[in-house]
Design a protein around this motif. Structure first.
Motif, PDB file in Angstrom:
ATOM      1  N   VAL A 241      56.474  68.491   5.476  1.00 48.81           N
ATOM      2  CA  VAL A 241      55.159  68.197   4.917  1.00 48.81           C
ATOM      3  C   VAL A 241      54.079  68.411   5.966  1.00 48.81           C
ATOM      4  N   ASN A 242      54.302  67.885   7.169  1.00 45.32           N
ATOM      5  CA  ASN A 242      53.313  68.028   8.242  1.00 45.32           C
ATOM      6  C   ASN A 242      53.103  69.501   8.606  1.00 45.32           C
ATOM      7  N   LEU A 243      54.206  70.257   8.650  1.00 47.47           N
ATOM      8  CA  LEU A 243      54.101  71.677   8.973  1.00 47.47           C
ATOM      9  C   LEU A 243      53.328  72.416   7.877  1.00 47.47           C
ATOM     10  N   ALA A 246      49.637  71.567   8.132  1.00 50.27           N
ATOM     11  CA  ALA A 246      49.022  72.248   9.273  1.00 50.27           C
ATOM     12  C   ALA A 246      48.777  73.721   8.960  1.00 50.27           C
ATOM     13  N   ARG A 247      49.667  74.322   8.180  1.00 50.86           N
ATOM     14  CA  ARG A 247      49.521  75.729   7.802  1.00 50.86           C
ATOM     15  C   ARG A 247      48.659  75.914   6.559  1.00 50.86           C
ATOM     16  N   LEU A 251      51.362  75.600  -1.622  1.00 53.90           N
ATOM     17  CA  LEU A 251      52.583  75.898  -2.360  1.00 53.90           C
ATOM     18  C   LEU A 251      53.773  75.154  -1.771  1.00 53.90           C
ATOM     19  N   ASP A 252      53.883  75.118  -0.456  1.00 60.08           N
ATOM     20  CA  ASP A 252      54.991  74.389   0.179  1.00 60.08           C
ATOM     21  C   ASP A 252      54.916  72.906  -0.156  1.00 60.08           C
ATOM     22  N   LEU A 253      53.700  72.349  -0.120  1.00 66.98           N
ATOM     23  CA  LEU A 253      53.554  70.924  -0.437  1.00 66.98           C
ATOM     24  C   LEU A 253      53.955  70.635  -1.884  1.00 66.98           C
ATOM     25  N   ASP A 288      45.971  85.777   0.639  1.00 70.14           N
ATOM     26  CA  ASP A 288      45.186  86.688   1.470  1.00 70.14           C
ATOM     27  C   ASP A 288      45.661  86.660   2.923  1.00 70.14           C
ATOM     28  N   GLY A 289      45.989  85.465   3.424  1.00 70.79           N
ATOM     29  CA  GLY A 289      46.494  85.358   4.794  1.00 70.79           C
ATOM     30  C   GLY A 289      47.812  86.088   4.976  1.00 70.79           C
ATOM     31  N   LEU A 290      48.707  85.971   4.000  1.00 74.77           N
ATOM     32  CA  LEU A 290      49.985  86.681   4.076  1.00 74.77           C
ATOM     33  C   LEU A 290      49.765  88.194   4.031  1.00 74.77           C
TER      34      LEU A 290
END
Length: 364
Positions: A241-243, A246-247, A251-253, A288-290
């Motif tokens: 979650v923290n990672l 930070a990013r 979607l990961d969350l 966009d970042g990817l």
């Protein structure tokens, strides 16, 4: 990397809204880009080993031999028995090989040699100086009438006209200055509005990330879990979650929420349009970042392989290009090594120069 399925997070039997369609499409695209970026990351180790272990040393070898070629050509220029045409081709070959060397190596000896065979044309420099001088020639003679002293009516008329022209130019400059100032103020207002819109959008993005993060942090707090095994599992999840936070990876969350069963389809159906739009904005930023990461990787490898950046590529294309360039380098190095031996015998040098002349004339 979090393992995910190809199944959209938002899926329902009821009619799907435009926001949900955008959400599902963004989720799928992000997963595709992650897979592509992972493919590049997996290949980058193999590429760097071959590039630094084989290609770079071979390229240095080619520069070294090309430098020797320049030196030997320079030494042979005044050999007895060579014709004017032979010496001309020697100069052209020196220029060719020196250009190749100086593109990657700062060699003052090679630069000095090529400067002797390819000097700048002094006539061009004189012409440039004359052109510059004429550009600064006064428009009027210095001894033109002053203040009407001894001036004819025609001269006075010309002086008046010159003053009027000067006044008109001054007024035009003042108008231009006012217009520039107004344009600058307008530009500042547009920039301020854009900055404010960007600030609001970033604030919305941060709110969306923070909302999901707080829910996960509350659910995964170690003090609320008595079972040591479950506490360890939640601690690992909290690291993810923290990672992800930070990013700025919404979607990961959301996927971690799914793993914890804090999101079911009924909950997603209740997500209001404003919140879904904020989520979509975050996911679009992530996509966009990817895309930028992928383009940077592709362009870097294309450049190092000597390929023109003409669009998307793949590890397979880059691998083939690197192998082909390495093979060409090896062939060129071997050819130059054998050609260096012709300088030891003028009877071999003259036919070689004739062959080189034919190659240069044909463009080969």
């Amino acid at each position: 990397m979090i393992a995910v399925t190809d199944k959209p997070i938002v899926e329902s039997l009821r009619p799907v809204s435009t926001g949900e369609k955008s959400f599902n499409a963004l989720v799928i695209k992000i997963k595709e880009r992650r897979a592509k970026l992972a493919e590049w990351e997996a290949y980058s180790g193999e590429f760097n080993r071959k590039y630094h272990g084989e290609f770079v040393p071979r390229r240095k070898k080619l520069d070294d031999i090309s430098t020797q070629m320049v030196l030997r050509l320079d030494q042979s220029h005044d050999m007895k028995g060579l014709t004017k045409a032979d010496r001309q081709i020697i100069g052209e070959l020196i220029t060719y090989f020196a250009d190749q060397v100086l593109m990657s190596v700062d060699d003052p000896v090679v630069a000095e040699i090529v400067g002797r065979y390819n000097p700048s044309d002094p006539a061009v420099a004189v012409k440039v100086e004359a052109t510059i001088a004429s550009a600064f020639k006064p428009a009027f003679d210095a001894d033109s009438p002053k203040d009407g002293e001894g001036a004819s009516p025609e001269d006075l008329l010309r002086q008046i006209q010159a003053q009027l022209d000067q006044q008109e130019r001054r007024e035009q400059q003042e108008r231009q200055a006012r217009e520039d100032a107004q344009a600058k103020r307008n530009k500042a207002r547009v920039r301020k509005a854009t900055e404010e819109r960007t600030r609001v959008e970033e604030a919305d993005v941060h709110v969306s990330l923070r909302e999901v993060y707080r829910k996960l942090a509350s659910a995964l707090h170690p003090d609320r879990e008595a079972d040591p095994v479950e506490r360890e599992r939640k601690a690992a999840l909290m690291q993810r979650v923290n990672l992800a936070y930070a990013r700025r990876s919404l979607l990961d969350l959301l996927e971690i929420q799914l793993e914890l069963e804090h999101i079911d389809q009924a909950a997603l159906d209740r997500v209001n349009a404003d919140r879904l739009n904020r989520w979509n904005a975050v996911l679009k930023e992530q996509l966009d970042g990817l895309d930028r990461e992928i383009v940077d990787v592709e362009r870097d490898l294309q450049r190092r392989c000597g390929l023109r950046s003409v669009g998307p590529t793949s590890p397979k294309i880059i691998k083939r290009a690197l192998n082909e360039n390495l093979a060409h380098l090896n062939q060129f190095v071997q050819m130059l090594e054998s050609n260096l031996r012709v300088f030891d015998d003028i009877n071999r040098l003259k036919p070689w120069l004739k062959e080189m002349r034919s190659l240069l004339q044909s463009g080969g």
